[in-house]
Design a protein around this motif. Structure first.
Motif: not given
Lengths: 754, 243
Positions: B98, B111, B116-120, B122, B132-134
């Motif tokens: 993204t 990144q 669902d863009s809930n987890v990213t 980098s 993020r999101g974990l």
């Protein structure tokens, strides 16, 4: 009835030898352990030292704490019935239920600081027939201090006061030393090897009642029948006969614990005044097992005659049961990637009025995805001010970071300065100023949170949005309602210690314009037994003790009020509320608070004229009215500690002050205590002598693993009386303001990029 | 006295409580508007969700099995795909790029995000720097990479900032040695890649961490890696399925 301390007995010498045996044994064992691995155990916390042993079967660094100190039947670290010098990990909340010989003790212990813990205990004794109660219930407080920490060769030493202010039935004081040693592990995985702990101490009061070796003056007799309890029993502490106690605990692995102890409690009242059990031996034995991560179960054989069981549940704010998971935020796209070099950033768009509503609508959508509500947006060619509500995140920093990302994703390239203003019920709480280029430069910085904090500005927000600001589309009038069940507990009625009402609440809130709130709550009880409770015997006006009479009706209007809150000036916050505030009082309330965004100190003034509501809690009032109000000072002591002093006039017309200290963790856990002194004498106040209590709050986010601002809170007063009581006015200012000011934002700053 | 009332309570409570519970569940649980639902309702909703999850387990409705990957299927995908597995949980996902950018430190930043863009996650030069999101995420990292080669560049300090469960940020300092294990040919879904296997052996925080990278200096990317994301998450396995 007289409850004398036992005189020194003929066969005392023989018992002395018996007492010496475990101590000798302990020393021998300790010697052996030291010889094997002369490696004393030291307390470690990941944040201070960054090193804990890896978990079994892994070599990775771990932040999961080692199994905590095991607790005794009084809910304090220790053996079976005797204390040790151990402390629980900082911030630990422990609930212990233990039972033997018809006695059940339920204890709530909190490790308030690394060196101090406090306990509240509810103690039930079946068939004691003391003071005319068939089952005798006693509430008592303990406090323990670590005098010095364990060193390589020195044991840890602690001082404890048990039941220091109740009726004194369980009163005891002690100084105890404990030393831990590593042993080989046995029978299962052990992260940090086996551990042997040897404890020896000297006790007074209850802990000096068996086989005493001397006496310090005379201890005033316990006078439960006449005492109101509640006041610290200074005159008893460390007085009278003293005796030695000791114990050994071996934890061969992370699950199992074996305990042996020698008790200096003779259980005079239980074995002689009442014959609850037969104390045949000073020795007790126990086996404990860590059943779940938070729960430890134990079975014991006590005093040569009784079987006992205990369950210990230990929670820590730093290691909640559920890990908070929030969806990832979207990245900050550097403007250079989509808008070209800064010289080409156009500002002419700002002149056409048509652009801003479009920007606002896109921003509203982005904020909504993150659970935030856009209150207003003001955009100029180079700055944007966003006012938003945060109904979702405990840490305002989390909401702030997401709001900033949303701005970065929507604003035209020329907008460089973001002013983010969190708003609560129309009242601006603070203004956080961020440069967009800092957001772009620091998102992937090695220390992104700390780096962003150094370039962030915190300021007082203007009372109202600017003249050019666009309000949230269709936000006002804002109508909310909800229907949910409720449970309302009531504690410590001597005839039935736990009572409960359950039913349904219908709530509605209407906000016609920013800052205005009309709110009400209708309650329908479905089932409950609070209405069967005891009636008040208070000699003061019954401002709080008529709970039973107030519980007679099943359908009640809990509250219905109009509130207006606004910013009267720089650093000032104000509120006016009129209506039915709570089930017992209604009237008029005004409050003003001075609290600069960066200040540790806040000062508040509140005045209320309230009338007591009818027992049926519909629209009528009784003929008791009172002017009540307080001047308050709030001081942030740092490290999450917050002190508050309120001086003024209380509901029963009494005049005095309330002192409280609370410790709040960044994730919303809090614990605290308070007490009040007013011009009501202890005799007129009644049982407990003065108002005091403890309170704690567990945020839902750490139970559910999802972001939420809600929490489960509880205030426990050993006795609810009428002295030093305040009216509950919805929407007091300080709690709304505190978390959005600099200290509150910094406490949760780690979440700003999350 | 206490006993009598207690008995009375118990006798009364069983039936009434069951009735009350049924009534409550039937009627309660709705809210409308911009405010968060009341505490009791949030709890009830969570209870409903977990009851659903438990019922799902009882009915043995298992999570969808990992689809068999074929190169033919991957050929259809026109964008880069990274497969990430959280080893400790056995969770896996395909992530899409993204963001690609640089900043003042060396190494290209990428990144990657779930659909669902809930987890990213980098990466900087192929080295994990943030998640993020974990839950218990890796907030940021100081890593040694260079613009010249993918993967870590030499040994030394590797510092991770961990978001702890109490919302505090903890620095975890690791000191690492970089070992070049030489050329190695790996296979990712029917396609073989000639790589250089770099191993980063770190100690710190009371433990040991080993990160492996299979890098392709010519293509300028890390085809496969196994990297540690902090004490709360453990190791992540990363495979670049589509370049």
């Amino acid at each position: 009835m007289p409850l004398p301390i036992r005189p020194f007995r003929r066969y005392g010498a023989a018992l002395m030898r018996a007492a010496a045996a475990p101590v000798l044994l302990a020393v021998l064992l300790a010697g052996a352990a030291t010889a094997q691995v002369a490696d004393p155990v030291e307390d470690q916390s990941p944040v201070q030292d960054g090193a804990l042993p890896p978990e079994a079967g892994s070599a990775e660094p771990s932040f999961t704490p080692l199994p905590a100190a095991s607790l005794n039947f009084y809910g304090s670290p220790g053996g079976i019935d005797m204390p040790s010098a151990e402390m629980m990990p900082d911030g630990q909340f422990a609930t212990t239920v233990s039972s033997f010989a018809g006695q059940t003790r339920m204890t709530l212990t909190a490790q308030v600081t690394p060196w101090m813990s406090a306990s509240f205990r509810y103690h039930g004794m079946r068939d004691l027939n003391l003071f005319g109660f068939k089952t005798y219930y006693d509430r008592n407080f303990d406090v323990r201090f670590r005098l010095w920490r364990e060193r390589r060769y020195l044991p840890q030493v602690a001082l404890g006061l048990q039941d220091f202010s109740g009726t004194g039935l369980f009163g005891a004081e002690y100084i105890v030393a404990s030393k831990r040693f590593r042993t080989p592990s046995w029978g299962g995985p052990a992260r940090d090897g086996g551990r042997l702990m040897v404890t020896g101490g000297i006790g007074w009061g209850r802990l000096g009642s068996y086989n005493s070796i001397g006496a310090l003056g005379t201890r005033p007799r316990f006078s439960g029948a006449t005492s109101r309890g509640g006041e610290p029993a200074y005159d008893q502490w460390f007085r009278g006969p003293y005796a030695l106690f000791g114990g050994i605990e071996w934890r061969p692995n992370d699950k199992l614990g074996l305990k042996l102890e020698y008790s200096s409690d003779d259980y005079v009242t239980e074995t002689q005044t009442a014959s609850l059990f037969n104390r045949r031996s000073p020795f007790s034995f126990g086996v404990e097992y860590q059943w779940k991560r938070h729960t430890r179960l134990g079975a014991y054989y006590l005093y040569g005659s009784e079987i006992g069981v205990a369950a210990q549940i230990q929670l820590n704010p730093r290691y909640p049961t559920r890990r908070l998971v929030v969806p990832a935020p979207y990245p900050v796209q550097p403007r250079a990637q989509w808008a070209g070099p800064p010289e080409s950033w156009d500002t002419t768009w700002a002149e056409s009025r048509g652009t801003v509503p479009g920007l606002r609508d896109r921003l509203t959508e982005l904020l909504k995805r993150d659970g935030l509500v856009l209150e207003s947006l003001e955009v100029g060619a180079e700055t944007a001010e966003l006012r938003y509500r945060n109904p979702r995140y405990t840490a305002h920093a989390a909401a702030l970071g997401r709001a900033a990302r949303a701005l970065a994703a929507t604003m035209p390239a020329s907008v460089e300065t973001f002013r983010l203003v969190p708003v609560a019920d129309g009242m601006a709480l603070s203004a956080v100023i961020l440069r967009r280029s800092d957001l772009e430069a620091l998102e992937f910085d090695p220390r992104s949170s700390a780096a962003l904090l150094t370039v962030t500005g915190f300021a007082d927000a203007a009372g109202r949005p600017g003249p050019e600001a666009l309000p949230g589309a269709g936000l006002y009038p804002d109508f909310n309602w909800s229907l949910s069940h409720y449970t309302s507990p009531s504690y410590f009625d001597p005839s039935l210690p736990f009572r409960l009402d359950v039913g349904v609440d219908l709530r509605a809130t209407w906000r016609p314009a920013p800052g205005w709130r009309i709110s009400g709550k209708l309650r329908q009880r479905v089932w409950g037994n609070i209405k069967d409770g005891r009636l008040s015997n208070s000699v003061l006006p019954h401002v709080r003790t008529d709970t039973t009479i107030y519980a007679q009706e099943a359908t009640t209007l809990e509250n219905l009020y109009v509130a207006r809150q606004w910013r009267p000036g720089r650093n000032l916050y104000a509120r006016l509320t009129a209506g039915y505030f709570e089930s017992m009082f209604g009237g008029l309330s005004g409050e003003i608070l001075w609290k600069p965004v960066g200040s540790r100190l806040g000062l508040g003034l509140e005045g209320n004229y309230v009338v007591q509501r009818d027992y049926d809690q519909r629209f009528g009032f009784q003929n008791y009215d009172v002017l009540t109000g307080h001047a308050s000072a709030y001081l942030n002591l740092g490290g999450g500690y917050e002190a508050q002093v309120d001086v003024g006039r209380y509901l029963a017309g009494d005049i005095g002050a309330t002192f409280s200290v609370d410790r709040t963790f960044p994730n919303g856990w809090s614990l605290g205590g308070f007490f009040s002194q007013t011009n009501v004498s202890a005799a007129r106040f009644g049982e407990g002598s003065f108002d005091k209590g403890i309170r704690f709050r567990i945020p839902l986010s750490s139970l559910l693993g999802k972001p939420s601002r809600a929490g489960l809170g509880l205030t426990i007063r050993p006795v609810q009386r009428d002295g030093a009581q305040r009216v509950y006015v919805p929407g007091r200012l300080y709690d709304q303001v505190r978390t959005a000011h600099r200290a509150g934002l910094e406490a949760g700053w780690a979440r700003v990029w999350e | 006295m206490g006993e009598g009332l207690g008995m009375n309570l118990r006798g009364l409570s069983l039936r009434s409580a069951a009735l009350a519970a049924a009534a409550l569940l039937a009627v309660s649980g709705c809210s409308r508007g911009t405010d968060a639902p009341p505490t009791q309702l949030q709890l009830l909703n969570a209870a409903r969700t977990s009851a659903g999850a438990i019922a799902g387990k009882v009915r043995r409705t298992e999570a969808p099995a990992r689809p068999p990957l074929t190169r033919a299927a991957l050929e259809q995908v026109q964008v880069p795909v990274l497969e990430v597995t959280v080893e400790r949980r056995g969770d896996w996902a395909f992530l899409f790029r993204t963001l690609e950018r640089t900043d003042s430190s060396p190494g290209r930043i990428e990144q990657w995000s779930t659909e669902d863009s809930n987890v990213t996650i980098s990466l900087r030069g192929g080295v994990l720097i943030a998640t993020r999101g974990l839950g218990g995420d890796l907030l940021s990292s100081a890593v040694r990479v260079s613009d010249a080669r993918p993967g870590p560049d030499g040994g030394g300090a590797h510092r991770q900032m961990i978001r702890n469960l109490d919302y505090r940020e903890t620095a975890l300092a690791l000191s690492c040695d970089l070992v070049d294990l030489g050329p190695e040919t790996i296979e990712i879904v029917e396609r073989r890649h000639a790589t250089r296997h770099l191993q980063q052996r770190c100690t710190g925080g009371g433990g040991r961490v080993v990160n492996d990278y299979w890098t392709d200096p010519r293509a300028g990317l890390v085809w496969q890696s196994r990297q540690w994301a902090g004490p709360h998450l453990g190791y992540l396995s990363l495979r670049r399925l589509v370049k």
